[in-house]
Design a protein around this motif. Structure first.
Motif, PDB file in Angstrom:
ATOM      1  N   TYR A   5      23.272  32.991  25.052  1.00  0.00           N
ATOM      2  CA  TYR A   5      23.038  32.722  23.596  1.00  0.00           C
ATOM      3  C   TYR A   5      23.307  33.622  22.435  1.00  0.00           C
ATOM      4  O   TYR A   5      23.178  33.433  21.327  1.00  0.00           O
ATOM      5  N   LEU A   6      23.109  35.143  22.902  1.00  0.00           N
ATOM      6  CA  LEU A   6      23.282  35.973  21.811  1.00  0.00           C
ATOM      7  C   LEU A   6      24.725  36.651  21.709  1.00  0.00           C
ATOM      8  O   LEU A   6      24.754  37.662  21.551  1.00  0.00           O
ATOM      9  N   TYR A   7      25.673  36.229  22.617  1.00  0.00           N
ATOM     10  CA  TYR A   7      26.936  36.472  22.449  1.00  0.00           C
ATOM     11  C   TYR A   7      27.349  36.596  21.010  1.00  0.00           C
ATOM     12  O   TYR A   7      26.934  35.640  20.175  1.00  0.00           O
ATOM     13  N   ILE A  11      26.656  33.621  18.178  1.00  0.00           N
ATOM     14  CA  ILE A  11      26.054  34.229  16.794  1.00  0.00           C
ATOM     15  C   ILE A  11      26.741  33.477  15.598  1.00  0.00           C
ATOM     16  O   ILE A  11      26.072  32.923  14.439  1.00  0.00           O
TER      17      ILE A  11
END
Length: 215
Positions: A5-7, A11
């Motif tokens: 989710y934080l790739y 983002i």
């Protein structure tokens, strides 16, 4: 929260969604700002792909997020144009073609076990191979399509007006605007043909899958 989710590309995808929300929130009150924000979001669509390849952060979630954001933003713009122009049905047909074509392609790729809907190396159609296999060509078609819609949006009156009349008026503008309009029109046309071919090819793949499963 899983790291995917934080790739970085994901983002950027979230940021695109926020930009699109703001763009459509001001689309009636400030057309110029809408056009700028919408185009920035579109440019970021290419940036997130570069980051995904650069940092090896390609993901299924990212691919779906990217496609959904693309399709929803284009669909919303086409829906807007259908309110500004006569016949508005033209833009609704384009909206349906865009969503249907990509949905068929995405689902047929899933059935075939492919990791990307852009994997068309086994298809027999040269235009589809060129579209997904040669990035500059794909970029030209996609940019042309979105820029054409933005141009039509900027030239639209507050009241419903004839699409042909506005197109004729654009052709009477400065040579630079005319060149841009004609160029984008060509790229747009190629993309629509590609969408139709993609839809038919993907539909055939789904039918072949059904036939194999029934044996």
């Amino acid at each position: 929260m899983p790291p995917v989710y934080l790739y970085i590309p994901n983002i950027i995808g979230y940021f695109r969604i926020i930009i699109n929300f703001i763009a459509f929130a001001v689309c009636y009150s400030n057309k110029a700002l809408f056009a700028i924000l919408y185009f920035i979001s579109f440019v970021l669509d290419g940036v997130d792909g570069w980051f995904a390849r650069k940092f090896n952060q390609a993901s299924t979630f990212g691919a779906v997020l990217d496609m959904v954001t693309d399709r929803v933003s284009t669909a919303c713009l086409l829906a807007l144009l259908s309110q500004f122009y006569r016949p508005g049905l033209v833009f609704l047909i384009l909206l349906g073609l865009d969503i249907t074509s990509h949905w068929f392609q995405m689902y047929s790729s899933f059935l075939s076990g492919k990791t990307s809907h852009k994997d068309v190396k086994h298809t027999g159609n040269w235009l589809l191979k060129l579209y997904y296999g040669y990035r500059p060509f794909m970029a030209f078609c996609c940019v042309s399509c979105e820029v054409l819609y933005i141009i039509l949006f900027l030239f639209a009156d507050d009241k419903s007006t004839s699409l042909l009349s506005v197109c004729g008026g654009i052709l009477n503008q400065s040579p630079l605007i005319v060149l841009m309009f004609v160029s984008t029109l060509i790229g747009w046309a190629v993309k629509q043909v590609t969408n139709i071919i993609q839809m038919k090819t993907a539909a055939n793949a789904c039918v072949v899958y059904d036939l194999k499963r029934s044996k």
